[in-house]
Write a protein that holds these residues in place. Structure first.
Motif, mmCIF file in Angstrom:
data_model
loop_
_atom_site.group_PDB
_atom_site.id
_atom_site.type_symbol
_atom_site.label_atom_id
_atom_site.label_comp_id
_atom_site.label_asym_id
_atom_site.label_seq_id
_atom_site.Cartn_x
_atom_site.Cartn_y
_atom_site.Cartn_z
ATOM 1 N N GLU A 84 62.233 42.464 58.567
ATOM 2 C CA GLU A 84 62.534 43.316 57.432
ATOM 3 C C GLU A 84 64.032 43.392 57.201
ATOM 4 O O GLU A 84 64.811 43.428 58.147
ATOM 5 C CB GLU A 84 61.996 44.727 57.706
ATOM 6 C CG GLU A 84 60.491 44.830 57.553
ATOM 7 C CD GLU A 84 60.045 44.711 56.112
ATOM 8 O OE1 GLU A 84 60.845 45.020 55.207
ATOM 9 O OE2 GLU A 84 58.892 44.304 55.882
ATOM 10 N N LEU A 85 64.414 43.460 55.946
ATOM 11 C CA LEU A 85 65.812 43.656 55.610
ATOM 12 C C LEU A 85 65.970 44.997 54.908
ATOM 13 O O LEU A 85 65.024 45.496 54.307
ATOM 14 C CB LEU A 85 66.288 42.552 54.667
ATOM 15 C CG LEU A 85 66.129 41.121 55.171
ATOM 16 C CD1 LEU A 85 66.532 40.147 54.083
ATOM 17 C CD2 LEU A 85 66.958 40.910 56.424
ATOM 18 N N CYS A 86 67.150 45.558 54.985
ATOM 19 C CA CYS A 86 67.432 46.747 54.193
ATOM 20 C C CYS A 86 68.193 46.277 52.970
ATOM 21 O O CYS A 86 69.427 46.228 52.953
ATOM 22 C CB CYS A 86 68.230 47.757 55.031
ATOM 23 S SG CYS A 86 67.167 48.699 56.148
ATOM 24 N N GLU A 87 67.446 45.866 51.949
ATOM 25 C CA GLU A 87 68.059 45.255 50.765
ATOM 26 C C GLU A 87 67.896 46.096 49.513
ATOM 27 O O GLU A 87 68.820 46.266 48.757
ATOM 28 C CB GLU A 87 67.411 43.888 50.501
ATOM 29 C CG GLU A 87 68.027 42.781 51.306
ATOM 30 C CD GLU A 87 67.336 41.446 51.061
ATOM 31 O OE1 GLU A 87 67.936 40.429 51.393
ATOM 32 O OE2 GLU A 87 66.203 41.429 50.532
ATOM 33 N N ILE A 88 66.670 46.574 49.288
ATOM 34 C CA ILE A 88 66.427 47.294 48.034
ATOM 35 C C ILE A 88 66.241 48.770 48.335
ATOM 36 O O ILE A 88 65.256 49.181 48.960
ATOM 37 C CB ILE A 88 65.191 46.715 47.312
ATOM 38 C CG1 ILE A 88 65.431 45.215 47.049
ATOM 39 C CG2 ILE A 88 64.920 47.470 46.021
ATOM 40 C CD1 ILE A 88 64.212 44.492 46.527
ATOM 41 N N PHE A 213 62.542 45.158 63.378
ATOM 42 C CA PHE A 213 63.816 45.555 62.794
ATOM 43 C C PHE A 213 64.679 44.333 62.611
ATOM 44 O O PHE A 213 64.412 43.269 63.127
ATOM 45 C CB PHE A 213 64.544 46.552 63.698
ATOM 46 C CG PHE A 213 65.135 45.897 64.914
ATOM 47 C CD1 PHE A 213 66.464 45.499 64.923
ATOM 48 C CD2 PHE A 213 64.354 45.650 66.031
ATOM 49 C CE1 PHE A 213 66.995 44.869 66.035
ATOM 50 C CE2 PHE A 213 64.891 45.026 67.137
ATOM 51 C CZ PHE A 213 66.212 44.638 67.141
ATOM 52 N N ASN A 214 65.693 44.521 61.848
ATOM 53 C CA ASN A 214 66.724 43.506 61.691
ATOM 54 C C ASN A 214 68.029 44.225 61.927
ATOM 55 O O ASN A 214 68.266 45.288 61.361
ATOM 56 C CB ASN A 214 66.647 42.958 60.260
ATOM 57 C CG ASN A 214 68.012 42.591 59.752
ATOM 58 O OD1 ASN A 214 68.764 43.451 59.328
ATOM 59 N ND2 ASN A 214 68.327 41.322 59.794
ATOM 60 N N THR A 215 68.855 43.688 62.742
ATOM 61 C CA THR A 215 70.117 44.361 62.975
ATOM 62 C C THR A 215 71.188 43.785 62.067
ATOM 63 O O THR A 215 71.231 42.594 61.829
ATOM 64 C CB THR A 215 70.537 44.304 64.446
ATOM 65 O OG1 THR A 215 71.874 44.758 64.527
ATOM 66 C CG2 THR A 215 70.454 42.897 65.002
ATOM 67 N N THR A 216 72.012 44.657 61.539
ATOM 68 C CA THR A 216 73.062 44.198 60.645
ATOM 69 C C THR A 216 74.315 43.796 61.418
ATOM 70 O O THR A 216 75.214 43.218 60.868
ATOM 71 C CB THR A 216 73.448 45.294 59.642
ATOM 72 O OG1 THR A 216 73.788 46.456 60.382
ATOM 73 C CG2 THR A 216 72.312 45.595 58.714
ATOM 74 N N SER A 217 74.361 44.148 62.705
ATOM 75 C CA SER A 217 75.539 43.755 63.473
ATOM 76 C C SER A 217 75.245 42.411 64.143
ATOM 77 O O SER A 217 74.109 41.959 64.167
ATOM 78 C CB SER A 217 75.857 44.811 64.522
ATOM 79 O OG SER A 217 74.752 45.010 65.350
ATOM 80 N N ASP A 221 71.116 39.705 68.876
ATOM 81 C CA ASP A 221 70.753 38.566 68.046
ATOM 82 C C ASP A 221 69.315 38.740 67.545
ATOM 83 O O ASP A 221 68.431 39.110 68.289
ATOM 84 C CB ASP A 221 70.903 37.326 68.943
ATOM 85 C CG ASP A 221 70.415 36.066 68.276
ATOM 86 O OD1 ASP A 221 70.189 36.093 67.063
ATOM 87 O OD2 ASP A 221 70.273 35.066 68.996
ATOM 88 N N THR A 222 69.097 38.489 66.289
ATOM 89 C CA THR A 222 67.757 38.712 65.741
ATOM 90 C C THR A 222 66.855 37.485 65.789
ATOM 91 O O THR A 222 65.674 37.593 65.509
ATOM 92 C CB THR A 222 67.836 39.178 64.272
ATOM 93 O OG1 THR A 222 68.728 38.319 63.595
ATOM 94 C CG2 THR A 222 68.259 40.610 64.174
ATOM 95 N N SER A 223 67.432 36.337 66.104
ATOM 96 C CA SER A 223 66.600 35.131 66.089
ATOM 97 C C SER A 223 65.855 35.001 67.417
ATOM 98 O O SER A 223 66.057 34.082 68.177
ATOM 99 C CB SER A 223 67.472 33.904 65.864
ATOM 100 O OG SER A 223 68.421 33.834 66.904
HETATM 101 C C1 LIG Z 1 69.490 37.810 60.520
HETATM 102 C C2 LIG Z 1 69.246 38.664 59.330
HETATM 103 O O1 LIG Z 1 68.212 38.561 58.684
HETATM 104 N N1 LIG Z 1 70.197 39.555 59.054
HETATM 105 C C3 LIG Z 1 70.102 40.487 57.927
HETATM 106 C C4 LIG Z 1 69.847 41.902 58.418
HETATM 107 O O2 LIG Z 1 69.923 42.856 57.386
HETATM 108 C C5 LIG Z 1 71.161 42.877 56.697
HETATM 109 C C6 LIG Z 1 71.148 44.047 55.719
HETATM 110 O O3 LIG Z 1 69.916 44.216 55.119
HETATM 111 C C7 LIG Z 1 71.379 41.508 56.036
HETATM 112 O O4 LIG Z 1 72.632 41.501 55.349
HETATM 113 C C8 LIG Z 1 71.390 40.432 57.107
HETATM 114 O O5 LIG Z 1 71.502 39.152 56.511
#
Ligand SMILES: CC(=O)N[C@H]1CO[C@H](CO)[C@@H](O)[C@@H]1O
Ligand SMILES: *[C@@H]1O[C@H](CO)[C@@H](O)[C@H](O)[C@H]1NC(C)=O
Ligand SMILES: *[C@@H]1O[C@H](CO)[C@@H](O)[C@H](O)[C@H]1NC(C)=O
Length: 236
Positions: A84-88, A213-217, A221-223
């Motif tokens: 998941e991303l925090c985009e919208i 979750f997806n971390t923005t930092s 590492d998210t992969s």
């Molecule tokens: C690896 C990845 O998908 N990172 C994303 C995590 O969420 C932030 C904010 O939503 C994105 O900017 C990253 O690209």
């Protein structure tokens, strides 16, 4: 002398990186509008700068603003995916000072939970430096980054004050959450919260779980694969 100086430096660096790396925003639940008395109800918390979800129907991003000791929290759409991303955004970003007592009326973190009755809930905003801010004798469900809970970072968590009753819609029942000599327990109750019975030990030591979750930092590492995430239920 040199040795003393370098070990001092090490301690300073260690403290610095510790407090710098992990900051948790906590919404501590209360029944009173000034957040007085003991915490009561379901609380929520999570790591700053990390996009996560409590219920797979909305995502959250918490931030800490050090210069004025305040936080921001923003709700985002959840697409129902594994990553998941925090985009919208699904609401404007809100701000609160640390220590503020805010109404929980429009703040739904986990839509599967309802308080039985019409008790209003308030949250005190707290920041945990290095570790979550959790009151003693609290039932905790945490999601962690790392498959070994003894050595993993908590990403998000829910807290249940002793004897909190919650209607859980997917189970269609009211449950009471409590800690008995340090063991997390639940009981099933009638829908008005009476007649609780059937105590169940809910201790889970570290079940692997899917990413949530997806971390923005840059770190963690998210992969990564499922085995890097875990789920834990315990009494704090
Ligand atoms: C690896 C990845 O998908 N990172 C994303 C995590 O969420 C932030 C904010 O939503 C994105 O900017 C990253 O690209
Ligand atoms: C975690 O710590 C507990 C208590 O110290 C121990 O009993 C348990 O075996 C540890 N688990 C792992 C996976 O190391
Ligand atoms: C929590 O609730 C349980 C069940 O009612 C009770 O036995 C226990 O003593 C309570 N713990 C505290 C610290 O009050």
């Amino acid at each position: 002398m040199k040795i003393i100086i370098s070990s001092l430096l090490l301690i300073l660096l260690f403290n610095f990186s510790n407090s710098y790396q992990k900051l948790y925003i906590n919404f501590v639940p209360y029944e009173s509008s000034d957040c007085s008395g003991n915490p009561s109800g379901v609380g929520y918390g999570g790591l700053v700068d990390t996009c996560f979800t409590f219920d797979n129907s909305r995502n959250w991003l918490f931030k800490y603003l050090e210069q004025d000791d305040s936080i921001t929290f923003t709700k985002y759409n959840n697409r129902g995916g594994v990553t998941e991303l925090c985009e919208i955004k699904s609401m404007p970003t809100q701000t609160a000072s640390v220590g503020d007592c805010i109404s929980g009326k429009d703040l739904i973190f986990n839509s599967f939970y309802q308080q039985p009755g019409s008790q209003e809930i308030y949250y005190q905003v707290q920041v945990g430096k290095g570790e979550p801010f959790i009151a003693p004798n609290t039932y905790v469900v945490s999601h962690n980054y790392g498959s070994d809970c003894n050595d993993s970072d908590i990403i998000l968590y829910e807290t249940f004050s002793n004897q909190t009753q919650v209607y859980i819609s997917i189970f269609g029942s009211v449950y009471e959450f409590y800690c008995l000599d340090g063991t997390p327990m639940t009981m099933a109750c009638a829908n008005d919260g009476s007649d609780c019975s059937n105590p169940q030990d809910q201790s889970i030591s570290c079940d692997p779980t899917s990413p949530f979750f997806n971390t923005t930092s840059v770190s963690p590492d998210t992969s990564s694969s499922d085995s890097l995430y875990s789920f834990n239920t315990y009494c704090y």
